[in-house]
Design a protein around this motif. Structure first.
Motif, short mmCIF file in Angstrom:
data_model
loop_
_atom_site.label_atom_id
_atom_site.label_comp_id
_atom_site.label_asym_id
_atom_site.label_seq_id
_atom_site.Cartn_x
_atom_site.Cartn_y
_atom_site.Cartn_z
N ASP A 118 51.04 49.26 32.32
CA ASP A 118 50.71 48.33 31.24
C ASP A 118 50.18 47.04 31.87
OD1 ASP A 118 51.78 47.51 28.12
OD2 ASP A 118 51.46 45.88 29.56
N ALA A 119 48.91 46.73 31.61
CA ALA A 119 48.25 45.62 32.29
C ALA A 119 48.89 44.27 31.94
CB ALA A 119 46.77 45.61 31.94
N LYS A 120 49.35 44.14 30.71
CA LYS A 120 49.94 42.86 30.29
C LYS A 120 51.25 42.60 31.04
CE LYS A 120 51.18 40.20 26.24
NZ LYS A 120 51.98 40.35 25.03
N ARG A 121 52.09 43.64 31.08
CA ARG A 121 53.33 43.52 31.86
C ARG A 121 52.98 43.31 33.33
NH1 ARG A 121 56.03 48.59 29.33
NH2 ARG A 121 55.17 49.57 31.20
N GLY A 122 51.92 44.00 33.78
CA GLY A 122 51.53 43.90 35.18
C GLY A 122 51.12 42.49 35.57
N LYS A 123 50.42 41.81 34.68
CA LYS A 123 50.01 40.43 34.98
C LYS A 123 51.24 39.53 35.12
CE LYS A 123 47.15 36.56 33.48
NZ LYS A 123 46.30 35.98 32.43
N ALA A 124 52.22 39.73 34.21
CA ALA A 124 53.44 38.92 34.29
C ALA A 124 54.18 39.18 35.60
CB ALA A 124 54.33 39.21 33.09
N LEU A 125 54.25 40.44 36.00
CA LEU A 125 54.91 40.81 37.27
C LEU A 125 54.15 40.23 38.46
CD1 LEU A 125 55.61 44.54 36.42
CD2 LEU A 125 57.39 42.87 36.96
N PHE A 126 52.83 40.24 38.36
CA PHE A 126 51.95 39.72 39.41
C PHE A 126 52.25 38.25 39.67
CE2 PHE A 126 48.02 37.82 40.94
CZ PHE A 126 47.48 38.77 41.79
N ILE A 127 52.46 37.50 38.56
CA ILE A 127 52.68 36.06 38.67
C ILE A 127 54.12 35.73 39.04
CG2 ILE A 127 52.75 33.90 37.34
CD1 ILE A 127 50.42 35.10 35.64
N ASN A 128 55.08 36.45 38.47
CA ASN A 128 56.50 36.11 38.60
C ASN A 128 56.94 36.00 40.08
OD1 ASN A 128 59.40 36.30 38.74
ND2 ASN A 128 59.38 37.08 36.63
N ARG A 129 57.47 34.83 40.41
CA ARG A 129 57.83 34.56 41.82
C ARG A 129 58.99 35.41 42.31
NH1 ARG A 129 55.89 29.05 43.64
NH2 ARG A 129 54.53 28.35 41.97
N LYS A 130 59.78 35.95 41.40
CA LYS A 130 60.89 36.79 41.82
C LYS A 130 60.53 38.27 41.75
CE LYS A 130 64.66 33.63 40.71
NZ LYS A 130 64.72 33.17 42.11
N MET A 131 59.31 38.59 41.33
CA MET A 131 58.89 39.99 41.22
C MET A 131 57.73 40.26 42.18
SD MET A 131 61.18 41.03 39.10
CE MET A 131 60.61 42.65 38.64
N GLY A 132 56.51 40.33 41.66
CA GLY A 132 55.37 40.57 42.55
C GLY A 132 55.10 39.36 43.43
N ASN A 133 55.14 38.18 42.82
CA ASN A 133 54.91 36.93 43.56
C ASN A 133 53.59 36.99 44.33
OD1 ASN A 133 55.58 34.33 44.35
ND2 ASN A 133 56.84 34.98 46.08
N CYS A 134 52.59 37.63 43.75
CA CYS A 134 51.35 37.93 44.46
C CYS A 134 50.53 36.67 44.78
CB CYS A 134 50.51 38.91 43.64
SG CYS A 134 51.43 40.40 43.16
N LEU A 135 50.68 35.63 43.91
CA LEU A 135 49.89 34.41 44.13
C LEU A 135 50.37 33.61 45.33
CD1 LEU A 135 49.47 33.22 40.42
CD2 LEU A 135 47.70 34.15 41.92
N THR A 136 51.53 33.98 45.89
CA THR A 136 51.95 33.33 47.13
C THR A 136 50.89 33.52 48.20
OG1 THR A 136 54.31 33.43 46.71
CG2 THR A 136 53.65 33.45 49.00
N CYS A 137 50.35 34.72 48.30
CA CYS A 137 49.38 35.00 49.36
C CYS A 137 47.95 35.17 48.86
CB CYS A 137 49.78 36.27 50.11
SG CYS A 137 51.31 36.08 51.06
#
Lengths: 165, 269
Positions: A62-81
């Protein structure tokens, strides 16, 4: 058949690795590298060259859930890198590649291997293996035996990345 | 990564060979030249101006609350021997330069110590006093007071002889990935130094300003506390403060900092 799912460089010496590896060969695909991987407590998956072709779950991502996970610092935290086309979030990292357009550059199957275990593809990569429990050391007790993201969460992030055309 | 690492080594050796590495030829152009040595630079260089301003003024730097208390302790008798630090050392200024060589092997005991462990060794063996606890105000303050006597002097760590095994142990730790995120110290502080993780610019992880007053902590804190925080960030178990692992890492990174000035007590965000 070559079995190379968890490759460690010198910098990441192999320690007692509980990963169960079951090699598979498919008739007529002798040149493709296939490896069946199952870390303790996780869904098994098959690495096929630079891909994991089969989704980890029956439920589509689910892309919407995926975006939230991508951003969430305790989950994907992808924006760190990574930098990504999410202007509402301040301060994107630049340690990894910019993910703008990644959905055009890579298939879901290619993204899946990069999320599950990028080091299987690029041993020198710094990217954490988001779906892995074996071959790690000094893991904080709260996280022992747990992947960074669960199988469905991996599929959700893949679905979001696919929207970045 | 290997090339960069040994480039750093070569630069460090070059810097150590020069008599006054902190004041290289471009000193006139670069007001921060004193905080660089070859390819190495202190966190002061990339720090925010407000933190620098506080560090530059001992009256503003909150670390001196701890230093002032430690100066009182310096002359206060403690332990079964009824001695104070001053009874053996005289004025604390007599320790000028001493901290630049730590961690090192203690000549009297043959044990490997950083400044904290040396202070506690003094308390136990010379004063008959209980050692200060890790991260206690007393140990932070006394460590800062001692290192302050070397402020501005270049770090000068000996990694030969009995120190070598500690250096090697620390180097191995530094380049070994750990934690759920499977990252090594070197991944951030060598390979990606200068890059951004969200708003944080990755530093070289230099130890020359510790103990440091960290705004995030709202207090003075030790290098080993910072390492515990680093390990926690990568979802690794925090190891024992003043234990062998972090002592070894301190040795490796203090060697890497050779030529950088002791900045204790630095101020960081």
């Amino acid at each position: 058949m070559t079995v190379t799912p968890h490759t460690f460089g010198l910098r990441r010496p192999m320690i007692a690795c509980a990963t169960a590896l079951v090699g598979l060969t498919l008739a007529g695909t002798a040149s493709a590298e296939m490896a069946r991987v199952q870390d303790p407590g996780l869904q098994p998956y098959t690495i096929n060259g630079a891909e994991i072709s089969e989704p980890l779950t029956a439920e589509p991502g689910d892309a919407k859930r995926g975006k939230a996970l991508f951003i969430n610092r305790k989950m994907g935290n992808c924006l760190t890198c990574h930098t990504a086309p999410i202007p509402e979030e301040d301060f994107h990292g630049n340690v990894g590649p910019d993910l703008a357009g990644v959905g055009s550059r890579m298939t879901a199957a290619e993204l899946r291997l990069r999320l599950v275990d990028a080091k299987a593809l690029l041993p020198e990569s710094l990217m954490p293996s988001f779906y892995r429990t074996a071959g790690l050391r000094q893991v904080k007790k709260d996280f022992v035996g747990k992947p960074i993201l669960k199988a469905q969460e991996i599929e959700d992030v893949i679905a979001y990345l696919q929207t970045l055309k | 990564m290997g090339a960069k690492r040994f480039g750093g080594l070569a630069a460090t050796i070059l810097a150590m060979t020069l008599a006054v590495p902190a004041f290289a030829s471009d000193a006139k152009d670069d007001p921060l030249a004193a905080y660089r040595s070859g390819e190495m630079y202190s966190g002061y260089v990339t720090g925010d101006p407000s933190s620098r301003e506080i560090q530059d003024d001992d009256m503003m730097n909150p670390s001196f609350l701890w230093v002032d208390k430690a100066a009182e302790l310096w002359t206060t008798a403690d332990g079964t021997a009824g001695k104070s630090c001053a009874d053996c050392h005289g004025d604390v200024e007599s320790l000028k330069g001493a901290a630049t060589k730590y961690p090192t092997t203690d000549a009297a005991t043959g044990k490997f110590m950083n400044v904290e462990l040396k202070i506690n060794d003094c308390r136990e063996r010379q004063m008959g006093a209980a050692p200060f606890k890790f991260e206690s105000d007393e140990l932070l303050g006394m460590t800062t007071l001692v290192k302050l006597q070397s402020r501005g002097m270049p770090m000068n760590i000996d990694i030969t002889g009995p120190n070598e095994k500690w250096f090697k142990k620390g180097e191995e730790f530094y380049f070994t990935s750990r934690g759920q995120l499977d990252l090594a110290c070197a991944d951030c502080h060598i390979t990606n130094e200068g890059m951004y993780m969200r708003a944080e610019k990755l530093s070289q992880g230099q130890p020359n300003g510790f103990p440091t007053y960290r705004m995030k902590w709202q207090k003075l804190g030790s290098l080993h506390r910072r390492m515990r925080g680093c390990n926690d960030n990568i979802r690794a178990e925090k190891l024992k403060g003043l234990g062998e692992d972090y002592l070894a890492v301190e040795t490796y990174i203090s060697w890497r900092a050779s030529g950088l000035p002791v900045e204790t007590p630095s101020v960081r965000k």
